[in-house]
Design a protein around this motif. Structure first.
Motif, PDB file in Angstrom:
ATOM      1  N   GLN A   1       0.818  -1.205   0.000  1.00 23.06           N
ATOM      2  CA  GLN A   1       0.000   0.000   0.000  1.00 23.06           C
ATOM      3  C   GLN A   1       0.855   1.258   0.000  1.00 23.06           C
ATOM      4  OE1 GLN A   1      -3.223   0.209  -0.397  1.00 23.06           O
ATOM      5  NE2 GLN A   1      -3.316   2.447  -0.184  1.00 23.06           N
ATOM      6  N   SER A   2       1.986   1.207   0.703  1.00 21.50           N
ATOM      7  CA  SER A   2       2.856   2.389   0.791  1.00 21.50           C
ATOM      8  C   SER A   2       3.446   2.772  -0.560  1.00 21.50           C
ATOM      9  CB  SER A   2       3.993   2.129   1.791  1.00 21.50           C
ATOM     10  OG  SER A   2       4.770   1.004   1.394  1.00 21.50           O
TER      11      SER A   2
ATOM     12  N   ARG B   1       1.919   3.185  -3.260  1.00 18.00           N
ATOM     13  CA  ARG B   1       1.023   4.066  -4.012  1.00 18.00           C
ATOM     14  C   ARG B   1       1.320   5.547  -3.753  1.00 18.00           C
ATOM     15  NH1 ARG B   1      -3.841   2.272  -6.162  1.00 18.00           N
ATOM     16  NH2 ARG B   1      -4.825   4.263  -5.607  1.00 18.00           N
ATOM     17  N   ASP B   2       1.910   5.822  -2.596  1.00 12.28           N
ATOM     18  CA  ASP B   2       2.171   7.211  -2.225  1.00 12.28           C
ATOM     19  C   ASP B   2       3.096   7.878  -3.233  1.00 12.28           C
ATOM     20  OD1 ASP B   2       0.658   6.654   0.007  1.00 12.28           O
ATOM     21  OD2 ASP B   2       2.384   6.342   1.326  1.00 12.28           O
TER      22      ASP B   2
ATOM     23  N   LYS C   1     -10.993  -3.465   3.678  1.00  6.88           N
ATOM     24  CA  LYS C   1     -10.560  -3.491   5.066  1.00  6.88           C
ATOM     25  C   LYS C   1     -11.470  -2.581   5.884  1.00  6.88           C
ATOM     26  CE  LYS C   1      -5.709  -4.476   3.988  1.00  6.88           C
ATOM     27  NZ  LYS C   1      -4.310  -4.025   4.142  1.00  6.88           N
TER      28      LYS C   1
END
Length: 723
Positions: free
Chosen positions: A182-183, A185-186, A519
């Protein structure tokens, strides 16, 4: 201007089991070559893998459909594995190596728009593949490859020659690709459908602009981009780029009209746009768009990272800057006409001025008023049709038909008829209608016929958007849902069943985690627990006396609850999978309704044949004309309720729909208790308070989160690419 600006669709260049590559050809769309613009699409089927490559052009990628995984390697950087989904925009500067993979059932479709000034061919992307039959290493000798990679020549030969496919391959189902983080995508990805709005026009539409603040790599690509979502019949007012930028526009959803006028005052383009069309607005040309009643969404790039646009309508347009005398002289009109012209422009909302949006003719109501009207339409539609539907449903299968109840209130027909279909005997011999699958068949065949008529009347294609088996999955689940619901009515009262439906949060959360990989936060699980607790209290602590005056002594808690659990499980799967189809495909409401109900018709018909109950159901209906009337009315109302449900979800979203349904259930329970004499114990009252209190607390918390979310002041908004 002699260049053909007609919007075009992409053509397939190559493809196979794993997917296909499509591109717009400069020979068919000359502005691509003249403006040095490239445009292409990749469509990946399940387990489709677009082999690693780099391009001769900087570009912006936009996910049109589906979800998947992307691998991005910036020059002299480590690989970043990123989860991508519909609405994601990704800036791809020069030298970046990319690969794309689809692990989902829904086809993954990506759009690529970019600048080809430095490309091998003006107006076309050229990709250099690292592997495959046309990979760059196939051109090197085995000696060079083995020395470059420091491996034996036999190993080098195996590496270069094993992959015989070109560009796109299909991997084995069990093959494990790297998991995204997920990180990652930053700073790499912005989802245009979820990002804070840069512009929100009342009655006009919404705009999200890609810039160096929300997507830093845009600066390296040298392009501006935006996603515009134009409301039904709204207008994007005439405007032009005053810094010689080109506008490249791809229609993502919906349809509408476009007109482009050249510097000599002649109309160079007048066309009707539809999803999949691509067109280019030349430098200094003035463009304006009007959406059809269903609205129109488009994704655009502008060939400068900081475009400057001048608009020719709206309060801050050029006309507003000119003095009245100049306007009179320029138009050669009287002061009265000039004053009328100026006063009309003042009616445009202040925020609309910022990007030159305007209302279509006839003018739309402000967005707030539209929402009130649409919300009222949705609430009344859902309330009335589902209440009528419920009355009819119970009325066909078990209790005494009381005409006074039927005539006393048309608004609450549903509440009466639902009790009537499932709990009322028919005829002098008091025969019960027990063919619940026949009800499903009648409902679905009516709905499919109506939806087909709507599609044909609106001249929309009847072709399936998604694979047929996906419609079939929804259909099977929906039939099981409906069957459990009908059968449960024989054993539990209407209030018990209605309140138990509030517990659908739990199966929806479970299926959402499994199917959509969602989530949830701790408060979501807490609210789900409270709803379940309230439902349990309501079911376990029955009111004193008989459950229903129509069905004395027939309440069966164990079997009834078992059927309701089945209903909740199948219903949660159905709605989640439908949501997956809507998000994964550019699908019209009636398209999904038509194919789902057609599949349901076939399956329920087969079920009736296998049960041997088709002829018996027809015989029963032929002998009891009042039953025929109830079933016909039930099918009609079921069709209408399906439309209102789909309309509400698409217009306002699932949260608003859940709130409306909760309100409808509360009203239904109270009316059923008053109308049919269902007594409520004090424990059941506590359970009801817990359920509805939890649901409305959830709605309040979600609303509060949205209210405190950061937003951009309209006065600080920068004009996106003329969109």
């Amino acid at each position: 201007m002699d260049v053909d600006l007609t919007p075009k669709l992409a053509k397939q260049i190559y493809g196979g089991d794993g997917g296909s590559y499509h591109a717009w050809c400069p020979n068919e769309l000359p502005m691509l070559k003249e403006g040095n613009i490239g445009a292409a699409k990749i469509a990946l089927s399940k387990n489709g893998f677009a082999l690693p490559r780099y391009s001769d052009s900087a570009k912006v990628a936009y996910v049109l459909q589906g979800c998947g995984v992307a691998g991005i390697v910036l020059p002299e950087k480590e690989e970043k594995v990123i989860a991508i989904k519909k609405g994601d925009a990704i800036a791809l500067p020069f030298g970046v190596v990319t690969w794309w993979y689809n692990k989902d059932d829904t086809e993954l479709v990506l759009l690529f728009l970019g600048d080809t000034k430095t490309a091998h061919k003006a107006g076309s992307f050229t990709d250099m593949y690292l592997t495959g039959s046309n990979g760059i290493f196939t051109g090197f000798s085995t000696e060079f490859v083995s020395r470059a990679w420091d491996v034996e020549e036999s190993v080098a030969k195996t590496l270069v020659s094993s992959q015989t496919a070109k560009g796109i391959v299909k991997l084995d189902a069990g093959f494990q690709m790297p998991e995204p983080m997920q990180s990652n995508r930053d700073g790499m990805v912005v989802n245009c459908e979820e990002a804070p709005l840069d512009v929100d026009i009342k009655g006009g539409g919404k705009v999200v602009v890609l810039n160096t603040k929300n997507l830093p790599l845009v600066g390296e690509v040298g392009l501006g981009a935006d996603l515009v979502r134009l409301d039904g019949s709204a207008m994007c007012s005439p405007g032009f780029s005053c810094d010689s930028a080109l506008q490249v526009t791809y229609i993502v959803r919906g349809s509408g009209r476009v007109e482009v006028v050249g510097p000599d005052g002649k109309r160079v383009l007048e066309a009707h746009l539809k999803a999949g069309n691509l067109f280019i607005v030349p430098r200094f040309c003035v463009v304006s768009k009007i959406g059809d009643p269903d609205g129109m969404d488009w994704f655009s790039i502008i060939t400068t990272p900081n475009p400057i646009f001048t608009h020719l309508a709206g309060k801050t347009s050029t006309w507003k800057a000119l003095s009245p005398q100049v306007l009179q002289a320029a138009f050669k009109v009287s002061p009265a006409v000039e004053k009328l012209f100026s006063s009309k422009r003042k009616l445009v909302a202040a925020e609309a001025e910022v990007i030159g949006w305007d209302m279509a003719e006839p003018p739309l109501l402000p967005l707030k008023e539209n929402k009130i009207a649409k919300g009222t339409f949705a609430v009344v539609g859902i309330m009335s049709t589902l209440v009528i539907y419920g009355i009819l449903q119970q009325n066909i299968c078990a209790s005494i038909y009381n005409l006074m109840y039927f005539l006393s209130s048309t608004w609450w027909w549903n509440l009466y008829l639902q009790e009537k279909i499932m709990r009322v005997p028919y005829g002098l011999n008091k025969e019960f209608f027990s063919y619940s699958l026949f009800l499903v068949f009648c409902n679905r065949i009516t709905t499919s016929a109506v939806s087909a008529g709507v599609l044909l009347a609106s001249k929309k294609a009847l072709d399936p958007v998604a694979p047929l088996y996906k419609y079939g999955v929804v259909s099977v689940s929906n039939i099981l849902t409906t069957t459990c619901q009908y059968e449960a009515l024989k054993y539990v009262s209407f209030p018990v069943q209605t309140l138990a439906k509030c517990a659908k949060m739990i199966p929806v959360m479970i299926w959402g985690a499994i199917i959509m990989q969602k989530k949830y936060q701790g408060q979501d699980y807490l609210l789900a627990f409270l709803v379940t607790l309230g439902c349990s209290l309501f079911i376990l602590y029955q009111g004193a006396g008989d459950i229903s005056p129509f069905n004395r002594g027939r309440e069966s808690t164990v079997w009834g609850v078992s059927l309701m659990i089945g209903y909740l499980g199948f219903d949660g799967f159905t709605s989640t999978f439908q949501d997956k189809l809507f998000k994964g495909y550019d699908m019209e409401i009636h398209n999904q309704i038509f194919y789902t109900t057609v599949c349901s018709c076939l399956l329920s018909f087969i079920g009736l044949i296998l049960q041997g109950s088709l002829l018996m159901a027809i015989d029963f209906v032929s002998r009891h004309h009042d039953c025929f009337f109830d079933i016909a009315l039930l099918s009609t109302v079921a069709t209408a309720s399906q439309f209102f449900i789909s309309y509400t979800i698409r217009t306002f979203g699932a949260l608003t729909f859940a709130t409306i349904m909760t309100t409808r259930q509360l009203v239904s329970i109270l009316l059923s208790c008053l109308w049919f004499g269902h007594p409520l114990s004090w424990e059941q009252c506590i359970g009801a308070v817990i359920v509805f209190g939890s649901l409305y607390a959830r709605s309040f918390l979600k609303t509060k989160e949205k209210a405190v979310a950061p937003s951009l002041e309209m006065a600080e908004t920068k004009a996106p690419g003329g969109s």
